[in-house]
Design an enzyme around this catalytic site. Structure first.
Site, PDB file in Angstrom:
ATOM      1  CG  HIS A  96     -60.608   5.293 -44.462  1.00 40.24           C
ATOM      2  ND1 HIS A  96     -59.523   4.742 -45.085  1.00 40.24           N
ATOM      3  CD2 HIS A  96     -61.071   3.927 -43.973  1.00 40.24           C
ATOM      4  CE1 HIS A  96     -59.118   3.583 -45.022  1.00 40.24           C
ATOM      5  NE2 HIS A  96     -60.288   3.087 -44.277  1.00 40.24           N
ATOM      6  CG  ASN A 272     -61.287   0.344 -39.070  1.00 41.36           C
ATOM      7  OD1 ASN A 272     -61.006   0.487 -37.954  1.00 41.36           O
ATOM      8  ND2 ASN A 272     -60.967   1.387 -39.946  1.00 41.36           N
TER       9      ASN A 272
END
Length: 341
Positions: A96, A272
């Protein structure tokens, strides 16, 4: 080598795709959580991915300073060294990275990897994520093209996001609405620009209702079948074999086994995991402190028990608790017992 070379990492992803399973990718923010992931993967006989966000990298550098690139490099070097003691293969990844963080997070790390390669070594990280979910699709694609050239130059893999993951992770908020569900038209535009590997390898986080964090059952409406529909549409449009895209599952904490299995069957090779392992780590510490309160505190004029308030005592408990959740993730994703090492 315990930390995968770029070629080994690519083969791990290919192996997952062929075998119909996915690798868990664990977010970490300390040496203890790195050790916990390595412990869990070893006990599971599974390879995996260890990753760090901007916030995690900030924390590695020291919470009173802002030096996330430094923190990420420290993470990578520590993980690379300690992983040598574990009989599994791991890849290192940055998670991210939104547009405002490119200049002080991923781009300096790519430059650092370029220096490593010039010195005859491998890149510090095997993959990097560019999170373009907060910008218009055309801008997301344009930056993705630039980032793909950069990651290809260091023989790393790029992760992109098409759509928006709801909730919040490390200050990155995803709004709800239609963007929670990626469309075939959007992915078609991405493939037209990035290709299907010939311009550099990338993996794609497509959204199908994903939300960061944990919510009560029924509050998150996942549609993993959407991934299969997009794979079929891309294969038909570009004349490829089935499931041409390597996909990533974000915001999976609290997902049902059936939802995870369907996503993996539709081409997810990386999932994730952050919230669940955070909770496992901290919950065990809370339990330890409550159980051993008279040892960790100097109560009623006593001196406590150094063996119980030694950070290593409760740290081992926390690492083992988190490692147990790591094992569960490998079982859910099908990587349990499939280590290449």
């Amino acid at each position: 080598m315990p930390v995968a070379t770029p070629d080994q990492y690519a083969e791990l992803l290919d192996k997952a795709k062929r075998g119909g399973f996915a690798y868990p990718a664990f977010n970490v923010s300390s040496s203890q959580t790195i050790n916990a992931v390595l412990q869990g993967l070893t006990e599971a006989g599974s390879d995996g991915i260890i990753q760090v966000t901007t916030g995690g990298a900030d924390y590695f550098a020291g919470h009173t300073v802002k030096a996330r690139a430094t923190g990420a490099i420290a993470f990578a070097k520590y993980a690379t060294e300690v992983a040598k003691s574990y009989p599994v293969t791991v890849a290192l990844h940055t998670d991210h990275c939104p547009k405002p963080a490119l200049d002080d997070f991923v781009l300096p790390l790519i430059a650092a990897s370029a220096d490593e390669i010039k010195a005859g070594r491998g890149p510090l990280f095997q993959s990097h994520m560019w999170d373009g979910s907060a910008v218009p699709l055309d801008e997301n694609i344009a930056i993705s093209e630039d980032m793909l050239k950069r990651t290809k130059a260091i023989n790393a893999i790029l992760e992109i996001e098409v759509g928006v993951v709801g909730g919040e992770e490390d200050g990155i908020k995803g709004d709800g609405g239609d963007a929670l569900y990626t469309t075939l038209d959007d992915v078609t535009k991405v493939v037209e620009a990035l290709g299907l590997g010939e311009k550099g390898r990338y993996i794609a986080a497509l959204t199908f209702g994903n939300v960061h964090g944990v919510y009560k059952p029924g509050n998150v409406k996942l549609r993993p079948e959407l991934l299969g529909e997009i794979q079929t549409g891309i294969a038909a449009t570009f004349g490829t074999a089935a499931k041409p895209l390597d996909l990533v599952f974000h915001g999976g904490s609290g997902s049902s086994a059936a939802e995870i299995a369907e996503a993996v069957a539709n081409g997810v090779v990386k999932m994730n995991i952050d919230t669940d392992t955070q909770y496992a780590f901290t919950r065990s510490i809370a339990g330890y402190m409550l159980t051993n309160y008279d040892g960790v505190l100097k109560v009623d004029g006593e001196v406590g028990d150094k063996k119980r308030y030694d950070p290593r005592a409760w740290g081992k408990v926390a690492e083992t608790a988190m490692a147990k959740r790591v094992i569960e993730a490998t079982q859910e994703l099908g990587s349990y017992g499939k280590s290449a090492s």
